[in-house]
Scaffold this motif. Sequence first.
Motif, mmCIF file in Angstrom:
data_model
loop_
_atom_site.group_PDB
_atom_site.id
_atom_site.type_symbol
_atom_site.label_atom_id
_atom_site.label_comp_id
_atom_site.label_asym_id
_atom_site.label_seq_id
_atom_site.Cartn_x
_atom_site.Cartn_y
_atom_site.Cartn_z
ATOM 1 N N VAL A 185 0.435 -1.193 -0.544
ATOM 2 C CA VAL A 185 0.158 -0.289 -0.083
ATOM 3 C C VAL A 185 0.803 1.141 0.310
ATOM 4 C CG1 VAL A 185 -2.029 1.274 1.175
ATOM 5 C CG2 VAL A 185 -1.718 -1.360 1.317
ATOM 6 N N ASP A 186 1.627 1.563 0.660
ATOM 7 C CA ASP A 186 2.963 2.618 1.107
ATOM 8 C C ASP A 186 3.413 2.827 -0.620
ATOM 9 O OD1 ASP A 186 2.453 2.711 3.499
ATOM 10 O OD2 ASP A 186 4.186 1.823 4.450
ATOM 11 N N LYS A 187 4.078 1.663 -1.179
ATOM 12 C CA LYS A 187 4.770 1.745 -1.933
ATOM 13 C C LYS A 187 4.117 2.300 -3.227
ATOM 14 C CE LYS A 187 6.882 -1.790 -5.588
ATOM 15 N NZ LYS A 187 6.982 -2.630 -5.537
ATOM 16 N N ILE A 188 2.431 1.332 -3.452
ATOM 17 C CA ILE A 188 1.663 2.332 -4.558
ATOM 18 C C ILE A 188 1.691 4.023 -4.416
ATOM 19 C CG2 ILE A 188 -1.035 2.566 -5.525
ATOM 20 C CD1 ILE A 188 1.054 -0.277 -6.562
ATOM 21 N N ARG A 189 1.218 4.223 -2.783
ATOM 22 C CA ARG A 189 1.036 5.404 -2.823
ATOM 23 C C ARG A 189 1.768 6.608 -2.755
ATOM 24 N NH1 ARG A 189 -2.923 5.379 2.497
ATOM 25 N NH2 ARG A 189 -5.038 4.336 1.154
ATOM 26 N N GLN A 190 3.237 5.602 -2.839
ATOM 27 C CA GLN A 190 5.053 7.467 -2.897
ATOM 28 C C GLN A 190 4.574 7.034 -4.152
ATOM 29 O OE1 GLN A 190 7.924 5.193 -0.778
ATOM 30 N NE2 GLN A 190 6.602 5.417 1.294
ATOM 31 N N GLN A 191 4.758 5.484 -5.191
ATOM 32 C CA GLN A 191 5.326 5.947 -7.009
ATOM 33 C C GLN A 191 4.084 6.166 -7.634
ATOM 34 O OE1 GLN A 191 5.917 1.983 -7.766
ATOM 35 N NE2 GLN A 191 7.630 1.534 -5.940
ATOM 36 N N LEU A 192 2.748 6.552 -6.922
ATOM 37 C CA LEU A 192 1.421 6.629 -7.696
ATOM 38 C C LEU A 192 0.660 8.212 -6.494
ATOM 39 C CD1 LEU A 192 0.314 7.186 -10.239
ATOM 40 C CD2 LEU A 192 -1.235 5.153 -9.256
ATOM 41 N N PRO A 193 1.167 9.171 -5.983
ATOM 42 C CA PRO A 193 0.484 9.914 -5.338
ATOM 43 C C PRO A 193 -0.686 10.564 -5.115
ATOM 44 C CG PRO A 193 2.921 10.909 -5.303
ATOM 45 C CD PRO A 193 2.185 10.083 -6.970
ATOM 46 N N LEU A 194 -1.442 9.456 -5.438
ATOM 47 C CA LEU A 194 -3.578 10.408 -5.775
ATOM 48 C C LEU A 194 -3.677 11.234 -4.910
ATOM 49 C CD1 LEU A 194 -4.762 7.536 -7.118
ATOM 50 C CD2 LEU A 194 -3.198 9.190 -8.296
ATOM 51 N N LEU A 195 -3.367 10.138 -3.235
ATOM 52 C CA LEU A 195 -4.345 11.038 -2.829
ATOM 53 C C LEU A 195 -3.707 12.259 -2.190
ATOM 54 C CD1 LEU A 195 -4.235 8.291 -0.078
ATOM 55 C CD2 LEU A 195 -6.567 9.303 -1.248
ATOM 56 N N LYS A 196 -2.179 12.535 -2.733
ATOM 57 C CA LYS A 196 -1.456 14.263 -1.780
ATOM 58 C C LYS A 196 -1.672 15.039 -3.470
ATOM 59 C CE LYS A 196 2.425 12.661 0.108
ATOM 60 N NZ LYS A 196 3.438 11.330 0.288
ATOM 61 N N HIS A 197 -2.122 13.914 -4.320
ATOM 62 C CA HIS A 197 -2.448 15.039 -5.629
ATOM 63 C C HIS A 197 -3.434 15.944 -5.763
ATOM 64 C CE1 HIS A 197 1.403 13.721 -7.809
ATOM 65 N NE2 HIS A 197 1.451 14.093 -7.229
ATOM 66 N N ARG A 198 -3.953 15.610 -4.994
ATOM 67 C CA ARG A 198 -5.669 16.124 -4.956
ATOM 68 C C ARG A 198 -5.274 17.476 -4.738
ATOM 69 N NH1 ARG A 198 -8.167 15.216 -0.118
ATOM 70 N NH2 ARG A 198 -6.077 14.762 1.172
ATOM 71 N N ARG A 199 -6.420 18.716 -5.238
ATOM 72 C CA ARG A 199 -6.148 19.800 -5.502
ATOM 73 C C ARG A 199 -7.315 20.848 -4.015
ATOM 74 N NH1 ARG A 199 -4.181 22.899 -9.462
ATOM 75 N NH2 ARG A 199 -4.883 24.298 -8.574
ATOM 76 N N ILE A 200 -6.895 20.567 -2.827
ATOM 77 C CA ILE A 200 -7.848 20.969 -2.239
ATOM 78 C C ILE A 200 -7.274 21.587 -2.046
ATOM 79 C CG2 ILE A 200 -7.918 18.358 -0.716
ATOM 80 C CD1 ILE A 200 -5.453 19.480 0.568
ATOM 81 N N ASP A 201 -7.095 23.252 -2.586
ATOM 82 C CA ASP A 201 -6.555 24.385 -2.603
ATOM 83 C C ASP A 201 -8.013 24.619 -3.493
ATOM 84 O OD1 ASP A 201 -5.044 23.767 -5.119
ATOM 85 O OD2 ASP A 201 -4.778 25.208 -5.602
ATOM 86 N N ARG A 202 -8.195 23.615 -3.880
ATOM 87 C CA ARG A 202 -10.028 23.801 -5.388
ATOM 88 C C ARG A 202 -11.376 23.082 -5.434
ATOM 89 N NH1 ARG A 202 -9.032 28.344 -8.200
ATOM 90 N NH2 ARG A 202 -7.378 28.934 -7.770
ATOM 91 N N TYR A 203 -10.789 22.591 -4.091
ATOM 92 C CA TYR A 203 -12.212 21.438 -3.478
ATOM 93 C C TYR A 203 -11.944 21.001 -2.539
ATOM 94 C CZ TYR A 203 -9.717 17.831 -6.379
ATOM 95 O OH TYR A 203 -8.624 16.667 -6.814
ATOM 96 N N GLU A 204 -12.301 20.736 -2.109
ATOM 97 C CA GLU A 204 -13.213 20.040 -0.509
ATOM 98 C C GLU A 204 -13.705 19.113 0.236
ATOM 99 O OE1 GLU A 204 -12.588 21.906 4.171
ATOM 100 O OE2 GLU A 204 -13.397 23.348 1.875
ATOM 101 N N LEU A 205 -13.749 17.824 0.094
ATOM 102 C CA LEU A 205 -15.087 17.023 0.326
ATOM 103 C C LEU A 205 -15.005 16.500 2.502
ATOM 104 C CD1 LEU A 205 -16.485 14.519 0.288
ATOM 105 C CD2 LEU A 205 -14.106 12.681 -0.268
ATOM 106 N N LYS A 206 -15.937 16.956 2.733
ATOM 107 C CA LYS A 206 -15.710 17.624 4.321
ATOM 108 C C LYS A 206 -16.877 16.737 4.856
ATOM 109 C CE LYS A 206 -17.409 21.744 3.517
ATOM 110 N NZ LYS A 206 -17.575 23.000 4.213
ATOM 111 N N LYS A 207 -17.168 15.807 5.766
ATOM 112 C CA LYS A 207 -17.714 14.906 6.570
ATOM 113 C C LYS A 207 -18.467 15.940 7.500
ATOM 114 C CE LYS A 207 -17.152 11.655 10.402
ATOM 115 N NZ LYS A 207 -15.908 10.796 10.807
ATOM 116 N N LYS A 208 -19.528 15.400 7.968
ATOM 117 C CA LYS A 208 -20.695 16.485 8.061
ATOM 118 C C LYS A 208 -20.762 15.416 9.688
ATOM 119 C CE LYS A 208 -22.585 18.632 4.844
ATOM 120 N NZ LYS A 208 -24.130 19.148 3.992
#
Length: 275
Positions: free
Chosen positions: A252-275
């Motif tokens: 899991v770590d390896k895939i997340r490092q090599q293809l950093p999707l969670l880091k590449h989210r544009r949270i400056d432009r959109y957001e997912l919020k838990k209510k």
Amino acid sequence: MIKFKVAVIQMQISTIKSQNLKKVKEMILRAMEEYSPQMVVLPEMFNCPYENKYFPLFAEEYPGETTNMLSNLAKELQIYIIGGSIPEKDGEQIYNTSFSFNPTGAMLGRHRKMHLFDINVEGGVSFRESDTLGAGGSITVIDTEYCKIGVAICYDMRFPELMRLMALEGAEVIILPAAFNMTTGPAHWHELIKVRALDNQVYFVAASPARDLEASYHAYGHSKIVNPWGDTVVAADEKEGIICGEIDLEFVDKIRQQLPLLKHRRIDRYELKKK
Ligand SMILES: O=C(O)CCC(=O)C(=O)O
């Protein structure tokens, strides 16, 4: 510990609760003998036929017969049990609920299905869970000695926001007790599992009942474990049986490092919020 084994029990479900409990116990013991897993996962509504008329009849409060049995087995066998789901009674309401237990037998999590399966596909499946069930209101991420694990139930998988929020809460594995059918199963089951594993870079463990053409609801079967690269680790066919696969958290770590999707989210432009 970075690796652990997960067994999935794909069982046929009868209209007699005591038979279902006997069978699930036997199959868990068989899984231990054959695979020595650290975690066992059961399917949706494993103690009750998937039909509205049975939910109120089979519903139990927590703690009850089924949850006591699972807790005792988890303790006796020193394993985690992700207890599929059962109809849970709470006051006047019934929920489709997944109870998880740790190796001391303590309840680790209670997920009440958040998205009720109210659908009507022309020429195919039609179901209205809301005729008998209430919807849960909380996202469930449990803490184990290995990693955090998101738990959701069946139709919940169709809501990518829920799956993503579990990954953002740290889940490296998502476990989904489910009971897809012969309309949406062949059409969507494999694709949904693969894409949820890929977009959240998690191991995705999906547990179905076996297909029973004598029952009123024909489950699709095909329980499976898919890794964060989208590859199938292990898969069942439609028949009753047990599958077991290894979860490798370094992968899991390896895939997340090599293809950093969670880091590449544009949270400056959109957001997912838990209510
Ligand atoms: O989403 C689907 O197609 C199936 C869902 C389902 O069977 C359920 O939520 O129990």
